[in-house]
Design an enzyme around this catalytic site. Structure first.
Site, PDB file in Angstrom:
ATOM      1  N   ASP A  26     -10.719   2.932   1.348  1.00 53.40           N
ATOM      2  CA  ASP A  26     -11.075   4.092   0.538  1.00 53.40           C
ATOM      3  C   ASP A  26     -12.578   4.306   0.587  1.00 53.40           C
ATOM      4  O   ASP A  26     -13.343   3.364   0.775  1.00 53.40           O
ATOM      5  CB  ASP A  26     -10.668   3.871  -0.920  1.00 53.40           C
ATOM      6  N   TYR A  85      -7.446  -7.985  -0.636  1.00 57.48           N
ATOM      7  CA  TYR A  85      -8.169  -7.047  -1.494  1.00 57.48           C
ATOM      8  C   TYR A  85      -8.627  -7.739  -2.759  1.00 57.48           C
ATOM      9  O   TYR A  85      -8.046  -8.740  -3.199  1.00 57.48           O
ATOM     10  CB  TYR A  85      -7.253  -5.883  -1.917  1.00 57.48           C
ATOM     11  N   TYR A  97      -0.218   0.368  -0.527  1.00 55.44           N
ATOM     12  CA  TYR A  97      -1.146   1.097  -1.402  1.00 55.44           C
ATOM     13  C   TYR A  97      -1.467   0.196  -2.593  1.00 55.44           C
ATOM     14  O   TYR A  97      -0.621  -0.028  -3.460  1.00 55.44           O
ATOM     15  CB  TYR A  97      -0.517   2.412  -1.874  1.00 55.44           C
TER      16      TYR A  97
END
Ligand SMILES: [Zn+2]
Ligand SMILES: [Zn+2]
Length: 414
Positions: A234, A300, A372
């Protein structure tokens, strides 16, 4: 006739009859049987055919088809020489453009008889020009993927250079938020510049691509660049760990051999604190394809806030439930305008609690390519199941998301 049939095969009588209508040089005659007599020079085939059939030889200049084109090849091959000296290349190939009339006359001849073994005139012209340029430049001729393609127009005595792009592999780390990976053209003016984008023609001041490109452009003398990333993060996410693999494609490079270590230092000096690159090395078009098809596991680090008070013990249970969980993720609302609305199955390989202070929680998550992550936390209004919000029974708001590692697998070349 017996010897002629042995030489050119099949309907030798028919071929000779068709040829008697045209006055061709030995080369243009021999070319009509070239594929049957692999490796034999066309002019040699032609003189054998003429010998055995009694067809007349008009000489090169008087040839109905080529008008003595082959006599001009030495001269034609020298036309691009001076310009070529300004370009770096190791391999080359030559293409040509023939005069319209020549192409028409060739078609006429080929329509008069089948000539199943004929080689096109252009193929021979290309080969002969290629041999000459290879000698003149001292570079190796190569048909597939040559560094430099030279196209010579034999009628107008002009040429074009079509150098193949240069590909450079590397890994990038993005240390700040708010930078997209590639240049993002303005959605109103599509790059021309308008009041919406402050005449920049783009949505963001800069991008990872634009920060990395200048030293590479300068070193290669290329005219354009295209960025190929192994996926993207992102705009608001930083990209840490050992970085994300990418390949920069540089169009029409003047130079192909330059110090990548120096370029790398230049890029890192220019972008200190924002973007870093490592492992720069030469790459290829094939590797771009592989890179695009890769599905690396990513790690992440996501920080979020719960909108109601949560129970620490429940949080611990949720975290361990998510480790190894199979997700059903419907296309997130935020991207549904540009992606098909489908349900994807994705696996969370691991989930661990990094910190929790009050209602602000940070998790480390390792998940399958294409997961996601924000939606895994928020639940996206029930479109991702299970989710942190769903299991906690509390609404969650993402504060920040970082990619802490793009794991391309041990022993892989990336
Ligand atoms: Zn000819
Ligand atoms: Zn605009």
């Amino acid at each position: 006739m017996h010897q002629l049939i042995e030489l050119i095969g099949g309907d030798a009588a028919g071929a000779v009859e068709a040829l008697s209508a045209f006055s061709l040089c030995t080369r243009c005659t021999g070319r009509l049987f070239a594929r049957r007599l692999h490796g034999m020079d066309n002019a040699l085939i032609g003189s054998r055919v003429k010998e055995l059939s009694g067809l007349a030889d008009p000489g090169d200049e008087e040839c109905y088809l080529c008008h003595g084109l082959f006599k001009k090849l030495d001269d034609l091959a020298s036309i691009p020489l001076q310009e070529l000296s300004g370009w770096e290349f190791e391999t080359l190939w030559v293409g040509s453009r023939l005069e319209f009339g020549t192409r028409q006359r060739e078609e006429e001849i080929l329509a008069s008889h089948p000539f199943p073994d004929a080689e096109p005139l252009k193929v021979e012209v290309n080969r002969e020009l290629g041999k000459r340029l290879s000698v003149l430049t001292g570079r190796e001729g190569r048909m597939t993927n040559p560094d430099m393609l030279v196209i010579i127009d034999t009628a107008f005595r002009t040429f074009e250079l079509d150098p193949s792009p240069l590909f450079i592999y590397g890994r990038y780390r993005k240390l700040v938020r708010g930078i997209p990976q590639t240049r993002w053209p303005c959605r109103k003016c599509h790059g021309r510049g308008c009041s919406y984008c402050g005449n920049r023609g783009k949505m963001y001041e800069t991008s990872v691509e634009e920060l990395i490109a200048p030293p590479l452009m300068e070193a290669s003398g290329a005219t354009e660049h295209f960025f190929h990333g192994m996926g993207r993060e992102d705009i608001d996410a930083v990209m840490l760990g050992s970085g994300r693999p990418f390949i920069m494609e540089l169009s029409r490079p003047r130079r192909r051999k330059f110090g990548l270590a120096e370029v790398q230092m230049g890029i890192n000096r220019l972008n200190e604190g924002r973007v870093e690159v490592a492992d720069l090395r030469p790459s290829s078009k094939e590797e771009v394809r592989e890179l695009k098809a890769a599905a690396p596991v990513k790690k992440y680090r996501i920080t979020f806030r719960t909108l109601s008070k949560i129970n620490k013990q429940l949080l611990g249970e949720v975290v361990s439930k998510l480790s190894g969980a199979k997700l059903a993720q419907r296309t997130p609302v935020r991207v549904s305008h540009r992606r098909a609305d489908i349900v994807r199955e994705r696996t969370v390989y691991s989930c661990s609690l990094s910190s929790s202070e009050g209602n602000v929680i940070t998790l480390e998550i390792e998940a399958e390519s294409g997961t996601y992550i924000k939606e895994l936390v928020t639940g996206d209004g029930g479109r991702t199941v299970p989710s942190v919000a769903g299991l906690l029974g509390a609404e969650c708001e993402v504060v920040s998301l970082d990619v802490s590692e793009v794991n391309t697998g041990a022993g892989e070349k990336w």
